[in-house]
Design a protein around this motif. Structure first.
Motif, short mmCIF file in Angstrom:
data_model
loop_
_atom_site.label_atom_id
_atom_site.label_comp_id
_atom_site.label_asym_id
_atom_site.label_seq_id
_atom_site.Cartn_x
_atom_site.Cartn_y
_atom_site.Cartn_z
N SER A 105 76.05 63.90 59.91
CA SER A 105 76.30 62.67 60.65
C SER A 105 75.87 62.79 62.11
N ASP A 106 75.29 63.93 62.48
CA ASP A 106 74.85 64.16 63.86
C ASP A 106 73.32 64.23 63.89
N PHE A 107 72.73 63.39 64.77
CA PHE A 107 71.28 63.25 64.81
C PHE A 107 70.78 63.31 66.25
N GLY A 108 69.48 63.53 66.38
CA GLY A 108 68.89 63.60 67.70
C GLY A 108 67.45 63.14 67.70
N VAL A 109 66.97 62.79 68.87
CA VAL A 109 65.55 62.53 69.13
C VAL A 109 65.26 63.20 70.48
N ALA A 110 64.00 63.22 70.87
CA ALA A 110 63.65 63.92 72.10
C ALA A 110 64.40 63.38 73.32
N ALA A 111 64.62 62.08 73.35
CA ALA A 111 65.29 61.47 74.50
C ALA A 111 66.80 61.63 74.48
N ARG A 112 67.36 61.96 73.31
CA ARG A 112 68.81 62.10 73.16
C ARG A 112 69.09 63.30 72.25
N MET A 113 69.29 64.45 72.86
CA MET A 113 69.40 65.68 72.07
C MET A 113 70.73 66.37 72.35
N GLY A 114 71.78 65.90 71.66
CA GLY A 114 73.07 66.54 71.78
C GLY A 114 73.30 67.61 70.73
N LEU A 115 72.32 67.84 69.86
CA LEU A 115 72.50 68.76 68.75
C LEU A 115 72.51 70.22 69.18
N ILE A 116 71.82 70.53 70.26
CA ILE A 116 71.78 71.93 70.70
C ILE A 116 73.17 72.42 71.05
N GLU A 117 73.93 71.59 71.73
CA GLU A 117 75.31 71.97 72.08
C GLU A 117 76.13 72.21 70.82
N LEU A 118 75.95 71.36 69.81
CA LEU A 118 76.67 71.56 68.55
C LEU A 118 76.29 72.88 67.89
#
Length: 242
Positions: A144-157
């Motif tokens: 349920s967690d997604f990202g794109v280049a402009a919004r990348m919160g996945l690295i923290e996860l």
């Protein structure tokens, strides 16, 4: 699907995932890598020879091969996962329009972002980031967690998680063609392929070839972990040791 329709499907998929993403922009120095096994065959032909002839890295929907489950067909798991993640953008499209899969190499590993899927990898150009979507964990788990280049919160996860080394990756889906002569910075090979037919084929791809440091595992260390993949692999590794 026409070129215009394919572009529309791609834009729709990117727009949908962008709406699900959050977080800061991705570090532009990070790269997406496409890990694979360079000594495998594709329809009876060595995979690097097939890639040299085609010049394009294709999805499992086209090749029918892969480094994970082979479910890229209408009604299969991969088809269903993509329909869910991309809001049906590719449901009516052709196999050639589907994204290809890799990983964001957020830990800057020399062997690529997801060596689980092969010791070699294509390192893509920074320009491909703008047409790449991401999820964490792997789409197999229906995340349920997604990202794109402009919004990348996945690295923290991912950094806060504690995964096995082989599962420590952020999945990337690259939309649009991946041409070896224009979208690849380098093919990065394991040094075990130096002086082999794999190296010879790699030099005909039309992209730079680099080498990562490789992997080394001592027999004694291998024997200490029989439960990791099974006793049979400990025995096999012992037989193959040099």
């Amino acid at each position: 699907m026409s070129t215009a329709a394919a572009r529309t499907a791609r834009e729709r998929a990117l727009r949908h995932v962008s709406g699900l993403a959050s977080g800061p922009p991705v570090d532009p120095t990070l790269r997406v890598t496409l890990n694979f096994h360079p000594d495998r065959s594709l329809h009876g032909k060595p995979i690097l020879e097939a890639l040299a002839e085609d010049g394009v890295y294709r999805s499992q929907f086209v090749t029918g091969t892969g480094n994970g489950g082979l479910t890229a067909h209408p009604g299969g798991d991969r088809w269903r996962w993509e329909s869910r993640i991309f809001d049906g953008a590719y449901d009516e499209g052709g196999a050639h329009e589907r994204p290809v899969y890799g990983a964001l190499n957020f830990r800057r590993k020399p062997a690529g972002g997801a060596p689980r899927f092969g010791s070699a990898h294509f390192r893509l150009t920074p320009q491909t980031l703008a047409r790449t979507t991401f999820c964490y964990p792997d789409s197999f788990f229906e995340p349920s967690d997604f990202g794109v280049a402009a919004r990348m919160g996945l690295i923290e996860l991912a950094l806060a998680d504690h995964q096995d080394e082989l599962d420590d990756y952020i999945e990337a889906q690259v939309h649009g063609p991946v041409r070896l002569d224009s979208h690849v910075e380098a093919l990065v090979l394991d040094p075990c392929y130096r002086g082999t037919a794999v190296e010879a084929a790699a030099l005909r791809l039309g992209c730079p070839v680099e080498w990562h440091p490789g992997f080394r595992l001592g027999v004694e260390e291998l024997r200490r972990h029989p439960g990791y993949r099974g006793r049979e692999y400990v025995d096999l590794g012992t037989q193959l040791a040099v």
